[in-house]
Design a protein around this motif. Structure first.
Motif, PDB file in Angstrom:
ATOM      1  N   PHE A 196       0.853  -1.178   0.000  1.00  0.00           N
ATOM      2  CA  PHE A 196       0.000   0.000   0.000  1.00  0.00           C
ATOM      3  C   PHE A 196       0.894   1.235   0.000  1.00  0.00           C
ATOM      4  O   PHE A 196       1.447   1.601   1.042  1.00  0.00           O
ATOM      5  N   PRO A 197       1.074   1.871  -1.152  1.00  0.00           N
ATOM      6  CA  PRO A 197       1.940   3.048  -1.220  1.00  0.00           C
ATOM      7  C   PRO A 197       1.265   4.260  -0.601  1.00  0.00           C
ATOM      8  O   PRO A 197       0.077   4.250  -0.292  1.00  0.00           O
ATOM      9  N   GLY A 198       2.035   5.293  -0.425  1.00  0.00           N
ATOM     10  CA  GLY A 198       1.514   6.520   0.150  1.00  0.00           C
ATOM     11  C   GLY A 198       2.561   7.176   1.015  1.00  0.00           C
ATOM     12  O   GLY A 198       3.735   6.791   1.018  1.00  0.00           O
ATOM     13  N   ASP A 199       2.147   8.190   1.772  1.00  0.00           N
ATOM     14  CA  ASP A 199       3.089   8.889   2.645  1.00  0.00           C
ATOM     15  C   ASP A 199       3.702   7.943   3.668  1.00  0.00           C
ATOM     16  O   ASP A 199       4.858   8.089   4.046  1.00  0.00           O
ATOM     17  N   ASP A 200       2.908   7.016   4.164  1.00  0.00           N
ATOM     18  CA  ASP A 200       3.398   5.997   5.089  1.00  0.00           C
ATOM     19  C   ASP A 200       3.210   4.639   4.430  1.00  0.00           C
ATOM     20  O   ASP A 200       2.314   3.861   4.788  1.00  0.00           O
TER      21      ASP A 200
END
Length: 706
Positions: free
Chosen positions: A430-434
Motif C-alpha cells: 500500500f503506497p503513500g506517505d506511510d
C-alpha cells in the motif's frame, strides 16, 4: 509454564550444579597453607618434588607440618588433618587417616629439633628429622595472614557474586508474584489500589525521564524503575570491586609491596564478580528467556538490563585487566606476557571492548546487520578466549554456562521455525506517505501459540533478504481465522526491498516464501478492567487491534472499548479499512485522527520515478496518484466507515486521557503503541492523574524498542 521454559530452566539448573566447585576456605586451611609455605622456605625433606607432595610421603616433613599446625592457637587438630588429606589427594595419596596423623605426631614430639640457634643446619640440604624454629613460626604467621587476605578475598568475592545473582532472581520472582497475582485476580488488583500505591506508581512505576524513548548514543533511556535497579547494580559492583573487603599486610611474604597485593585483590574480586554476572548477561537478551514469562516484563526491559549489565561487566573486565597488568609490572614477571593464558586474557578483553563498542545505538540503527554479525563474532571470541584464559584457574564452567544458555536459546528458535514451517505468504503493498506492506500467512497446524500482542521474527526467503529476520506484531485476520497478518511500515532495509518488488507491476499482491520464528510476548490483561482505552499511531494499531479482537470475542456487553488512532492521511485507511469495518456493531468506539488529510490519494502506483512526493525516509516508494480533494475523499470514506468518527488534526492525547478518566466510573486500562513522543506523553499524563483517580487505573505500553 511453557514446555520450552521448563526445559530451559532444567538445563540451566543442571549446568549450574556442574559449575565451578567453590572451595570454602576456612581458618584451618589458612593455618595449613601458612605452615606449609613456611616449611617450604625453612627446610628440605625431599630431593625432588615440592613441599606439598613431600609431606604426603615423608614422615619428617609431615611431622614438622603437624607440629606447626597443632601448636598454632588458631587451628583445630582435626581440621588440620582434613586439610592435609585434601592436599594429598592432588598427588594421588588417599590413605592418610587421623590415627596415622596421631602416630606421626607422637613420634615428632620425641624427635623434633629446634634449629633456631643451630649453626650446622642448612635449609637447602635434605634432613631426616622433623624441624621447628622461631623463624619458621614467624614465617608461618606471615603466610597465614597473607593467605587469609588473598583466599579470604576470593571467598568474599564468591559470596558477593552469589548475592548479586540471588538478589536479581529475588527481584524478578517478587515482581512475578505481584504481576501474576494481578493478572489472575481482579480482587488483588483492586486491593492494591490506594493513595499510597497510586503515589508510588506515579513517582516510580510509571515515572519516566524526559525523552524516555528518544534514543541517545547509549540507546533508549531506561525508565525510573529500570534506572533504579541499574543504579543499584552499578553501585553494588563498584563497591564490591573497589572498596569492600581489601586489606594488605605489610609483612606479606607473597606480595611484598602494596601495589602487588592490592592489584591482585582487585583483579581476583572483579574477575569472580563478573563471572557470576555473565550468565545473566547472556540470559536476559534471549528470545526464550523464561524469566520473561515469570516476571511478565516486556522483552525490551530485559534488553535494557542486558545492555547496562554488559557495561558493568566490561567495567569489571577492565578493572581485572589493569589490576593484573599492574601486579605483573610490580612483580617484574615479564614472563607472563609469553604465557598463553595471559595472552588469551588480553585478547578476551579486547574482544569484549569491541563487542560493546559496535553495540552503540548509531551503529545498530544505521548498520544493523553489520552490528549483528560483528557483535556475535566478537562475543564468540570473547567467550572462547575467556575460557582459554580461565580454565587453568577452574573458572571455565561459568563460560560453559553462558554457551549453554546461548546455544539452547538458538536451538529453541530453530525449533520454533521448524514447527511453523516454510510458508508461502501473500504480501500486499500500500503506497503513500506511510507506505505499508501486509503479510498474510496461514497458521501452523503444529504450533499455535499466538496471543494478542504477540510478535514474530520474519525472514523473507529472497536472495537479498533470506539471512535477515526482523520483529513484527501480528493479529488474526478478520477474513480468515486461520490466517495471521503482519503490518510492516516500509522503511530502509528489508521492507524497502520487498516493496521494490512491486515496481513496474500492476499486481495487488505477490507470493513469497517466508520463515516465521515466534510467537513471542506476554498478553496484557485488559479483560480485568471495566473499560479499555487504546491509543495508537500508524502501524502501531496492530497490537491494540489484536487485543480488541480478543476483548470483543469474550462477549462482555458491559465492557467499554475506546480506540484512538492517529494517522497522517487517509491512505492508512486503505490497508486497515477491513479491520475497522470488522468492529462495526461491536461495543467499540473507534476515532481516527488524520493530521494531514490533504495528502491523501487513491489509484496508487508503485513507480517511484514519477512520484510527486517522497516519504520521510527518502525511500522513493510513493505514488503517482490521482489526487482528490479532501471533502470528496472524506465523503467517500465515511460512506464505507460510517460508524468511525473521523477527525482532522493531531490526536489531542492530554484531552483524551483527561476526558476518559473524568467520565470513568470503573476500572480502566490504557494501552499505547504510537510515535515515541506520543507514548511518552500518554504515560506521563496517566501518571500525573493517578493520585486523583477513584478507581484502579493501569497502563500497558504495547510499544517495544530495543
Amino acid at each position: 509454564m511453557k514446555i520450552v521454559d521448563v526445559v530451559l530452566l532444567s538445563t540451566l539448573l543442571s549446568v549450574a550444579s556442574a559449575s565451578h566447585q567453590w572451595y570454602h576456605y576456612n581458618n584451618d586451611f589458612y593455618v595449613y597453607y601458612g605452615c606449609l609455605s613456611a616449611l617450604g622456605k625453612s627446610a628440605t625433606f625431599c630431593k625432588k618434588g615440592n613441599v606439598g607432595k613431600c609431606v604426603c610421603t615423608n614422615e619428617n616433613a609431615l611431622g614438622s607440618l603437624l607440629y606447626c599446625g597443632y601448636t598454632s592457637t588458631k587451628a583445630n587438630n582435626t581440621g588440620i588433618n582434613k586439610e592435609i588429606s585434601k592436599g594429598c589427594v592432588y598427588y594421588n595419596v588417599t590413605d592418610l587417616t587421623n590415627s596415622y596423623y596421631a602416630e606421626v605426631y607422637a613420634k615428632t614430639l620425641d624427635t623434633i629439633v629446634d634449629v633456631s640457634n643451630s649453626t650446622s643446619f642448612n635449609k637447602t640440604e635434605v634432613v631426616d628429622y622433623p624441624v621447628t624454629s622461631k623463624k619458621l613460626k614467624k614465617l608461618s604467621h606471615d603466610f597465614y595472614i597473607s593467605v587469609r587476605n588473598r583466599r579470604g578475598n576470593i571467598k568474599t568475592s564468591h559470596a558477593l557474586g552469589i548475592a548479586f545473582v540471588a538478589a536479581s532472581v529475588f527481584v524478578m520472582l517478587a515482581s512475578g508474584v505481584v504481576n501474576w497475582s494481578m493478572r489472575l485476580s481482579k480482587g488483588v488488583s483492586s486491593s492494591l489500589d490506594n493513595a499510597l500505591t497510586r503515589k508510588t506508581r506515579k513517582f516510580f512505576n510509571l515515572a519516566i525521564f524526559r525523552n524516555h524513548l528518544h534514543p541517545t548514543v547509549l540507546g533508549f533511556s531506561p525508565d525510573v524503575v529500570e534506572t533504579f535497579w541499574i543504579s543499584i547494580m552499578f553501585l553494588y559492583s563498584i563497591l564490591s570491586c573497589c572498596i569492600i573487603g581489601y586489606k594488605w599486610y605489610e609483612n606479606d611474604p607473597s606480595f611484598t609491596s602494596y601495589q602487588t597485593g592490592t592489584s591482585r585483590y582487585w583483579g581476583d574480586r572483579s574477575c569472580i564478580l563478573f563471572s557470576y554476572q555473565l550468565p545473566l548477561l547472556f540470559l536476559f537478551p534471549g528470545r526464550n528467556n523464561f524469566f520473561q514469562w515469570v516476571t511478565r516484563w516486556k522483552y525490551s526491559r530485559f534488553v535494557v538490563y542486558h545492555k547496562w549489565l554488559g557495561r558493568i561487566v566490561m567495567m569489571e573486565v577492565l578493572i581485572h585487566s589493569f589490576a593484573m597488568a599492574s601486579q605483573t609490572y610490580g612483580l617484574h614477571k615479564n614472563t607472563r606476557f609469553h604465557a598463553d593464558w595471559y595472552r588469551y586474557g588480553i585478547v578476551s578483553t579486547v574482544c569484549g571492548c569491541l563487542a560493546s563498542t559496535v553495540a552503540i545505538y548509531a551503529i545498530r540503527k544505521h548498520w544493523y546487520e553489520i552490528f549483528l554479525g560483528a557483535h556475535v563474532t566478537l562475543v564468540v571470541m570473547f567467550l572462547w578466549t575467556g575460557w582459554k584464559h580461565t580454565r587453568s584457574q577452574l573458572y571455565e564452567q561459568f563460560y560453559w554456562t553462558c554457551c549453554a544458555i546461548w546455544v539452547f536459546d538458538r536451538f529453541i528458535r530453530l525449533c520454533r521455525i521448524a514447527l511453523n514451517g516454510i510458508h508461502t505468504a501473500t504480501i500486499e503493498f500500500f503506497p503513500g506517505d506511510d507506505a505499508t506492506i501486509k503479510v498474510h500467512v496461514k497458521k501452523s497446524k503444529l504450533y499455535r501459540n499466538f496471543t494478542p500482542g504477540s510478535h514474530a521474527f520474519i525472514s523473507f526467503l529472497s536472495k537479498n533478504t533470506f539471512w535477515q529476520n526482523h520483529p513484527f506484531t501480528a493479529y488474526e485476520s478478520v477474513t480468515d481465522p486461520d490466517t495471521i497478518t503482519f503490518c510492516c511500515r516500509v522503511k530502509k532495509g528489508v521492507t524497502r526491498t520487498i516493496a521494490n518488488k512491486f515496481k513496474g507491476s500492476d499486481a495487488q499482491s505477490i507470493q513469497l516464501k517466508i520463515l516465521v520464528e515466534g510467537f513471542y510476548g506476554e498478553q496484557s490483561y485488559y479483560q480485568q478492567y471495566d473499560k479499555s482505552v487504546f491509543i495508537a499511531g500508524n502501524t502501531g494499531i496492530v497490537g491494540p487491534f489484536s487485543h480488541i479482537e480478543k476483548l470483543v470475542s469474550s462477549g462482555s456487553a458491559d465492557r467499554r472499548i475506546e480506540l484512538y488512532w492517529g494517522i497522517r492521511s487517509y491512505d492508512a485507511l486503505k490497508w486497515f479499512g477491513a479491520e475497522l469495518l470488522s468492529l462495526k456493531d461491536k461495543n467499540v468506539v473507534p476515532r481516527v485522527y488524520i493530521s494531514q488529510p490533504e495528502r491523501s490519494s487513491i489509484n496508487s502506483s508503485t513507480d517511484s520515478t514519477d512520484s510527486d512526493h517522497k516519504n520521510e525516509e527518502g525511500d522513493g516508494i510513493l505514488a503517482t496518484e490521482k489526487k482528490l480533494s479532501s471533502p470528496e475523499l472524506e465523503t467517500d470514506l465515511q460512506q464505507v466507515l460510517e460508524f468511525v468518527e473521523i477527525i482532522h488534526g493531531r490526536m489531542p492525547v492530554t484531552e483524551i486521557i483527561e476526558a476518559e478518566l473524568k467520565e470513568n466510573t470503573g476500572t480502566v486500562a490504557f494501552g499505547a503503541c504510537a510515535h515515541t513522543q506520543v507514548v511518552d506523553l500518554v504515560r506521563m499524563e496517566i501518571a500525573k492523574r493517578l493520585p486523583s483517580t477513584c478507581k484502579r487505573v493501569d497502563y500497558f505500553e504495547e510499544m517495544q524498542t530495543w
